[in-house]
Enzyme design. Structure first.
Site, PDB file in Angstrom:
ATOM      1  N   ARG A  33       0.808  -1.218   0.000  1.00 47.19           N
ATOM      2  CA  ARG A  33       0.000   0.000   0.000  1.00 47.19           C
ATOM      3  C   ARG A  33       0.840   1.266   0.000  1.00 47.19           C
ATOM      4  O   ARG A  33       1.825   1.366   0.721  1.00 47.19           O
ATOM      5  CB  ARG A  33      -0.889  -0.015   1.243  1.00 47.19           C
ATOM      6  CG  ARG A  33      -1.984   0.986   1.189  1.00 47.19           C
ATOM      7  CD  ARG A  33      -3.110   0.586   2.083  1.00 47.19           C
ATOM      8  NE  ARG A  33      -4.118   1.629   1.988  1.00 47.19           N
ATOM      9  CZ  ARG A  33      -5.061   1.803   2.858  1.00 47.19           C
ATOM     10  NH1 ARG A  33      -5.176   1.001   3.869  1.00 47.19           N
ATOM     11  NH2 ARG A  33      -5.928   2.770   2.704  1.00 47.19           N
ATOM     12  N   GLY A  38       6.386   0.645   5.904  1.00 45.76           N
ATOM     13  CA  GLY A  38       7.265  -0.315   5.229  1.00 45.76           C
ATOM     14  C   GLY A  38       7.330  -0.076   3.730  1.00 45.76           C
ATOM     15  O   GLY A  38       8.396  -0.160   3.116  1.00 45.76           O
ATOM     16  N   CYS A  39       6.198   0.236   3.132  1.00 48.35           N
ATOM     17  CA  CYS A  39       6.150   0.472   1.683  1.00 48.35           C
ATOM     18  C   CYS A  39       6.871   1.770   1.321  1.00 48.35           C
ATOM     19  O   CYS A  39       7.531   1.850   0.285  1.00 48.35           O
ATOM     20  CB  CYS A  39       4.706   0.498   1.209  1.00 48.35           C
ATOM     21  SG  CYS A  39       3.854  -1.078   1.493  1.00 48.35           S
ATOM     22  N   THR A  40       6.749   2.768   2.169  1.00 46.46           N
ATOM     23  CA  THR A  40       7.464   4.024   1.932  1.00 46.46           C
ATOM     24  C   THR A  40       8.966   3.794   2.001  1.00 46.46           C
ATOM     25  O   THR A  40       9.705   4.235   1.121  1.00 46.46           O
ATOM     26  CB  THR A  40       7.020   5.098   2.946  1.00 46.46           C
ATOM     27  OG1 THR A  40       5.618   5.358   2.744  1.00 46.46           O
ATOM     28  CG2 THR A  40       7.805   6.380   2.782  1.00 46.46           C
ATOM     29  N   SER A  43      10.121   1.901  -1.083  1.00 49.69           N
ATOM     30  CA  SER A  43      10.089   2.787  -2.249  1.00 49.69           C
ATOM     31  C   SER A  43      11.238   3.788  -2.214  1.00 49.69           C
ATOM     32  O   SER A  43      11.860   4.070  -3.246  1.00 49.69           O
ATOM     33  CB  SER A  43       8.748   3.514  -2.320  1.00 49.69           C
ATOM     34  OG  SER A  43       7.707   2.574  -2.478  1.00 49.69           O
TER      35      SER A  43
END
Length: 148
Positions: A33, A38-40, A43
């Site tokens: 998401r 974690g995704c940030t 990325s």
């Protein structure tokens, strides 16, 4: 394994298909998401190594079920220099078997298993499943550099 057939829109508004991945080296990282911790971090790690991936001849793409508008906000906020593909119908996510049953705080639900795929001339030549973010991007880069 050949990359599955798909047709998805990226945050630049362009539609991409498997044909766009038929020639060259591509890193497709799949994340749950936009704008979550974690995704940030994942990325940002790919962002920070984008020049290294480019020097190794690879293009980076992200993939989640978030909308194109969400992807655009995420790219702007985090200064992401690569494209994010939107898969709200889970077309490619399902074909890659990353849409899975997950357990969070004892509750069973469906969600995306963080994964990364290296595609070389239309073939998936390496995959990482159940990715742990720390150190992962460097490991992917080293694999891509070994292809050059």
């Amino acid at each position: 394994m050949k990359i599955p057939s798909f047709s998805l829109v990226a945050n630049n508004g362009k539609t991409y298909t498997e044909a766009d991945f038929a020639s060259g080296i591509f890193v497709l990282y799949v994340y749950p998401r936009d704008m979550t911790p974690g995704c940030t971090l994942e990325s940002q790690n790919f962002r920070d190594l984008t020049d290294n991936f480019t020097k190794a001849g690879a293009s980076v793409f992200g993939l989640s079920k978030d909308s194109v508008a969400s992807h655009q906000k995420f790219c702007t906020k985090e200064s992401l220099p690569y494209l994010l593909l939107s898969d709200p119908e889970r077309e490619l996510l399902g074909a890659l078997s990353v849409w899975k049953e997950k357990s969070m705080y004892g509750k069973i639900m469906m969600g995306i298993e963080r994964s990364t795929f290296v595609i070389y001339n239309g073939e998936i030549v390496k995959e990482w499943r159940k990715v742990k973010v720390p150190g992962h991007t460097q490991e992917v880069l080293e694999f891509v550099q070994s292809l050059s």
